[in-house]
Write a protein that holds these residues in place. Sequence first.
Motif, PDB file in Angstrom:
ATOM      1  N   ARG A  77       0.841  -1.192   0.000  1.00 38.78           N
ATOM      2  CA  ARG A  77       0.000   0.000   0.000  1.00 38.78           C
ATOM      3  C   ARG A  77       0.877   1.243   0.000  1.00 38.78           C
ATOM      4  O   ARG A  77       2.090   1.183   0.206  1.00 38.78           O
ATOM      5  N   GLU A  78       0.215   2.370  -0.223  1.00 40.72           N
ATOM      6  CA  GLU A  78       0.883   3.668  -0.186  1.00 40.72           C
ATOM      7  C   GLU A  78       1.566   3.849   1.170  1.00 40.72           C
ATOM      8  O   GLU A  78       1.000   3.497   2.202  1.00 40.72           O
ATOM      9  N   LEU A  79       2.777   4.389   1.160  1.00 44.38           N
ATOM     10  CA  LEU A  79       3.484   4.660   2.409  1.00 44.38           C
ATOM     11  C   LEU A  79       3.125   6.054   2.902  1.00 44.38           C
ATOM     12  O   LEU A  79       3.223   7.029   2.150  1.00 44.38           O
ATOM     13  N   VAL A  80       2.683   6.144   4.128  1.00 41.69           N
ATOM     14  CA  VAL A  80       2.388   7.430   4.751  1.00 41.69           C
ATOM     15  C   VAL A  80       3.573   7.786   5.623  1.00 41.69           C
ATOM     16  O   VAL A  80       3.935   7.040   6.532  1.00 41.69           O
ATOM     17  N   SER A  81       4.197   8.919   5.334  1.00 44.96           N
ATOM     18  CA  SER A  81       5.386   9.314   6.102  1.00 44.96           C
ATOM     19  C   SER A  81       4.969  10.054   7.361  1.00 44.96           C
ATOM     20  O   SER A  81       4.810  11.264   7.371  1.00 44.96           O
ATOM     21  N   GLY A  82       4.751   9.296   8.392  1.00 43.45           N
ATOM     22  CA  GLY A  82       4.365   9.863   9.674  1.00 43.45           C
ATOM     23  C   GLY A  82       4.470   8.803  10.741  1.00 43.45           C
ATOM     24  O   GLY A  82       4.918   7.691  10.483  1.00 43.45           O
ATOM     25  N   ASP A  83       4.067   9.148  11.942  1.00 43.52           N
ATOM     26  CA  ASP A  83       4.103   8.211  13.064  1.00 43.52           C
ATOM     27  C   ASP A  83       2.690   8.044  13.626  1.00 43.52           C
ATOM     28  O   ASP A  83       1.845   8.925  13.487  1.00 43.52           O
TER      29      ASP A  83
END
Length: 199
Positions: A95-101
Amino acid sequence: MTLHQPNDIIAQRYRIVTALGEGGMGTTYEAEDLTNYQRVAVKAVSLRQAKDWKILELFEREAKVLANLNHPGIPKYLDYFHLDTEEDRQFYLIRELVSGDSLAAWVEKGWHPTEAEIKQIAIKILEILSYLHQLNPPIIHRDIKPQNIIRKADGEIFLVDFGAVQDIYRNTISFSGTFVGTVGYMPPGTVAGKGLLCF
């Protein structure tokens, strides 16, 4: 026990960069798609390491659900496949990578949100849930918790981990003791086995 190490290549396409997290349904990695050099999230589960068949069923359900969702607060589904070795079968969800925590990770790092920030997060999650509940059939996430809410540095919010979803047409809980969700974040009616429509 993780399935992959950095620089492992999966399906001659996805190069593992680092492990992002491990849960009851496998390990999620950050990887690079070698066809376009985009970063993606790769969730992997091993048939051999799975504690029971329910994990594989939930993993497949997550892939099917994500493939049909289209909302800016839900990372986009990219691919789903399995690979066989002599000793194992491994399943992969890309899936799309979300750059966050996750919100849990933000708090662990000392983040102290304001009341206004908490309201904004609640509004964003409710917008995502409203979208899910208006689908036909409606989708119930069933595992909303700080670990499954991703916050980017700019405050953008995403809901992840759709392995526990259920549409309301399959609204029975197995009374054999199979519960899906996280105790402490599940509605009391669900834990008591009184149905799933307690929001």
